[in-house]
Write a protein that holds these residues in place. Structure first.
Motif: not given
Lengths: 328, 466
Positions: A231-232, A223-226, A238-243
């Motif tokens: 932007q994972g 979810c939180h991306g690399p 997902i909504y609300p999107p990850p922080l």
């Protein structure tokens, strides 16, 4: 010497078999009223939940997911040990015999629907180490059905958890839509006061930083991306999107601490959003390590090993000056 | 007519053996796909019919009802007339059973990948197929008991008890286990259904596969080594204890589930007692070989059957052991159990099925195997493959079970399992390769046009009973 003949072999053994069948299958059926009495937690399923159950059976989910919690379990749903009355009125109860994924008997309300959408599309999107098959081919109706079924697992207790998810979801969505600053302000407001005053008590060492990185990759990256920008691969479901951690730099709280806040939110999750709680799978040190990792690598506010520190833990390096770590 | 339903003796057995070899290959390929998916779930494109939850029941049903059962049918269509010193009551009906039964397995192949399932482990096949299987078993019961009724040998040899009895048990266990009167669900309601399901599930191994495999081993090992079995009394003890003990054990699959305590206790006691019929059988076929063990290796089929009995020894020591509640605290829900079922169905059942094929096919055809070398190569591939699957999954299971018991969640343990799943996949490739060799060898043995061997066969039938 006993002579065997076809009659003894055929009829004699069949008679024994039928007798034993009555003893070990029919007798328990008619002498176990508890199993016909719905448990306090039992509830009937709706039509859409039933359609989801049919899909669950058809896709063979039971070969990796059990549906009963035992006395010795610690994982998802472990708050409730299974009772015979939980399965009243079900054809082919999906108890299962193998656990390659978590038990699902109390799955309802553990996660939000959007978490499930991302997870079904590709389980690695939310759980990078999972080897569950991707179910990206499910139609919208099928996805809605099987999600409704999962949210129904756990009876009345699941209903309460689902209701709680929706209640917090309303607030979380409103906060997100009010803008980045309002969102962070809402998040901070919902961390218990005490945690906001606790810095991460443990220094960042090279070893702890590497451990934090591994934990981040196994649990957070989907979810939180690399790079921590939220932007994972799961983000589009997902909504609300990850922080996005990388823009939090300006949100430091005066006199407040990042470490304790991160610890609390990782431990407890943010109910109502796709952010799950991790307290079952990450013990204390692992949460502190990944908090330090996120704080140092993505946010840029590090309060590791700052005052108030209390008594230093025995393992801490005596000279806890910041250590040069990878990426700096 | 003569191609479809030939009257030539041995033709039905031959065709059952060939179908069995083909179903083995098909079944292990599905198993390998499932094994690969557990290593890399994104390797194949996301596709409903290929998904693990579809592969798993397909793998099991094709191998149990396709591979094992057809090999056993082929075996006893030869063994029953042989031990009764008579001809099969109707070769044409037996040939009808070949087509009918293969149509059933094709039907399984045409339903399970599409999600047509009753959702009960080992009882997945839909109602119509259940009924067809019962009809096929009824035909085979008629063939076996009809042949026994015409016997000229007054003593009924122990193989015939197991094969005849086993078919009757199969009929009963399959009918009640699939709840065939409850169409289309084929299931009871609530937790009762699981007690019934595991009565059935365990007896698929205990009363469907085991008696057929033992019946064939009781014929093949003494005959191939020209050594009578050890004791008629032990045969009796083994036979009667099997039907009394095995039938109680199903609930040991549910020791940690909310089912009545007395039933759990009964299932554990009987699981331990299973050691008695197992050792009665093994003593009976092993002990007479103590001075002439090398004779086992003369025939590759007998060697495989003998290896099957070694697997039986292992699996039947392991089974009672892990029916103990204290052991199940670690092993339940883990890959340990999958390892166990592989040595039961592939090690014990599978090796005897393949061995019976290799041993009996040359007798029926009155000519040698196409290639003994190929068969030996297959033997080692299969043996190492089965051992690899067993050991890798057992290790994986112990890691899972101990970690969970200490409070680790399922997800956290997954990365630890990967290497064992890789090893299992490699072992799976060996098994698939072995299955390819098996199909080639069986097919070429049947198709090859060589002059028949001089003796072996009809009049050379040895007295195998002591």
């Amino acid at each position: 010497m006993i002579h065997m003949n076809a009659r003894i072999v055929g009829i004699g053994t069949a008679a024994i078999l039928v007798l034993i069948f009555f003893a070990v299958v029919v007798t328990p059926r008619y002498t176990n009223p508890m199993a016909d009495q719905p448990s306090m937690n039992h509830r009937a399923r709706t039509a859409i939940e039933e359609s989801g159950r049919d899909l669950y059976i058809s896709l063979g989910c039971q070969y990796c997911h059990s549906q009963y919690i035992r006395r010795i379990d610690w994982d998802t749903g472990a708050e409730r040990i299974a009772q015979a009355g939980d399965y009243v009125g079900e054809y082919a109860p999906q108890l299962g015999s193998s656990r390659n994924g978590p038990d699902l008997s109390q799955q309802g309300g553990e996660h939000t629907d959007d978490w499930h959408a991302a997870h079904f599309y590709n389980p690695r999107y939310t759980r990078p180490e999972s080897f569950m098959p991707p179910f990206s081919y499910l139609t919208g109706t099928e996805l809605a059905g099987i999600t409704a079924y999962l949210q129904s697992l756990g009876g009345h207790m699941a209903d309460q958890r689902v209701a709680r998810q929706w209640q917090w979801r309303g607030q979380a969505t409103a906060a997100y839509e009010a803008g980045a600053d309002a969102n962070i302000e809402w998040l901070h407001r919902n961390v218990p006061e005490g945690w906001l005053r606790v810095p991460n008590p443990y220094p960042i060492t090279e070893a702890s930083f590497l451990r934090g990185e591994v934990i981040y990759q196994r649990h957070c990256l989907g979810c939180h991306g690399p790079v921590g920008d939220g932007q994972g691969p799961a983000v589009r479901f997902i909504y609300p999107p990850p922080l996005n951690f990388t823009t939090l730099n300006r949100h430091g709280i005066e006199g407040g601490a990042t470490g304790g806040m991160l610890y609390y939110q990782i431990m407890n999750g943010i109910t109502g959003t796709a952010m799950p709680y991790f307290k079952r799978e990450l013990e204390s040190e692992k949460i502190w390590d990944v908090s330090n990792y996120v704080a140092k690598q993505f946010i840029g506010i590090v309060d590791a090993n700052t005052e108030p520190r209390g008594i230093d833990a025995a393992f801490e390096p005596v000279d806890s000056a910041p250590v040069q770590v990878r990426g700096n | 007519m003569n191609f479809l339903l030939p009257n030539e003796p041995g033709s039905a057995a031959r065709r059952f053996f060939l179908s069995s070899a083909i179903w083995l290959l098909v079944g292990v390929i599905f198993g390998l796909i499932g094994a690969i998916e557990m290593v890399d779930p994104d390797l194949f494109p996301a596709h409903e019919h290929l998904t693990f939850g579809r592969m798993r029941p397909l793998h099991i049903n094709i191998l149990v009802f396709g591979f094992l059962m057809t090999a056993f049918f082929g075996g006893f269509l030869h063994v029953i007339p042989a031990v009764c010193r008579t001809k099969l009551i109707s070769e044409r009906l037996a040939n009808f059973a070949v087509w009918f039964y293969n149509a059933i397995v094709v039907a399984a192949l045409a339903t399970l990948p599409f999600g047509l399932t009753q959702g009960r482990e080992y009882a997945e096949l839909i109602w119509g197929i259940d009924i067809a299987i019962l009809a096929a078993v009824a035909v085979l019961i008629f063939l076996v008991f009809g042949t026994i009724a015409r016997r000229t040998e007054s003593l009924l040899y122990v193989s015939a008890w197991y094969i005849g009895g086993g078919l009757i048990w199969t009929f009963f266990v399959f009918a009640v286990g699939n709840v065939v009167w409850q169409a289309p669900h084929g299931s009871w309601m609530g937790i009762h259904d699981q007690i019934l399901l595991w009565f059935y599930g365990h007896n698929v191994v205990g009363l469907v596969v085991t008696p057929q495999a033992i019946g064939l081993a009781y014929y093949i090992i003494p005959r191939a080594t020209r050594t009578p079995i050890y004791s008629h009394s032990l045969s009796l003890i083994g036979f009667w204890m099997l039907i009394v003990m095995y039938t109680h054990t199903g609930t040991h699959h549910l020791l940690q589930a909310p089912v009545p305590q007395w039933l759990k206790v009964l299932s554990i006691v009987n699981s331990i007692s299973l050691i008695v019929p197992v050792f009665a059988f093994l003593t009976n076929v092993w002990l007479p070989l103590k001075d002439r063990f090398s004779r086992v290796f003369r025939d590759v089929g007998a060697k495989m059957v003998f290896t099957g009995t070694i697997w039986y020894f292992i699996v039947c020591l392991q089974g009672p052991y892990h029916s103990l509640p204290s052991v199940q605290r670690v092993t339940h829900f883990t890959q340990w159990v999958i390892a166990h079922s592989h040595i039961a169905l592939l090690g014990f059942g599978g090796f005897i099925a393949m061995g019976a094929t290799y041993y009996i096919l040359p007798i029926i055809l009155k000519r040698d195997l196409y290639s003994r070398l190929l068969a030996d190569f297959q033997y080692w591939l299969m043996l190492i493959g089965t051992l690899g699957i067993f050991l890798s999954l057992t290790f994986a299971g112990l890691i899972q079970g101990e970690a969970w018991l200490m409070g680790e969640v399922v997800y956290r343990v997954l990365p630890e399992l990967k290497i064992y799943f890789v090893v299992r996949g490699i072992a799976g490739v060996m098994v698939v390769t072995g299955a390819v060799l098996f199909v080639i060898n069986v097919l070429l043995t049947i198709l090859r046009k060589t002059p028949p061997l001089p003796v072996e066969g009809s009049e050379a039938e040895t007295e195998v009973a002591a």
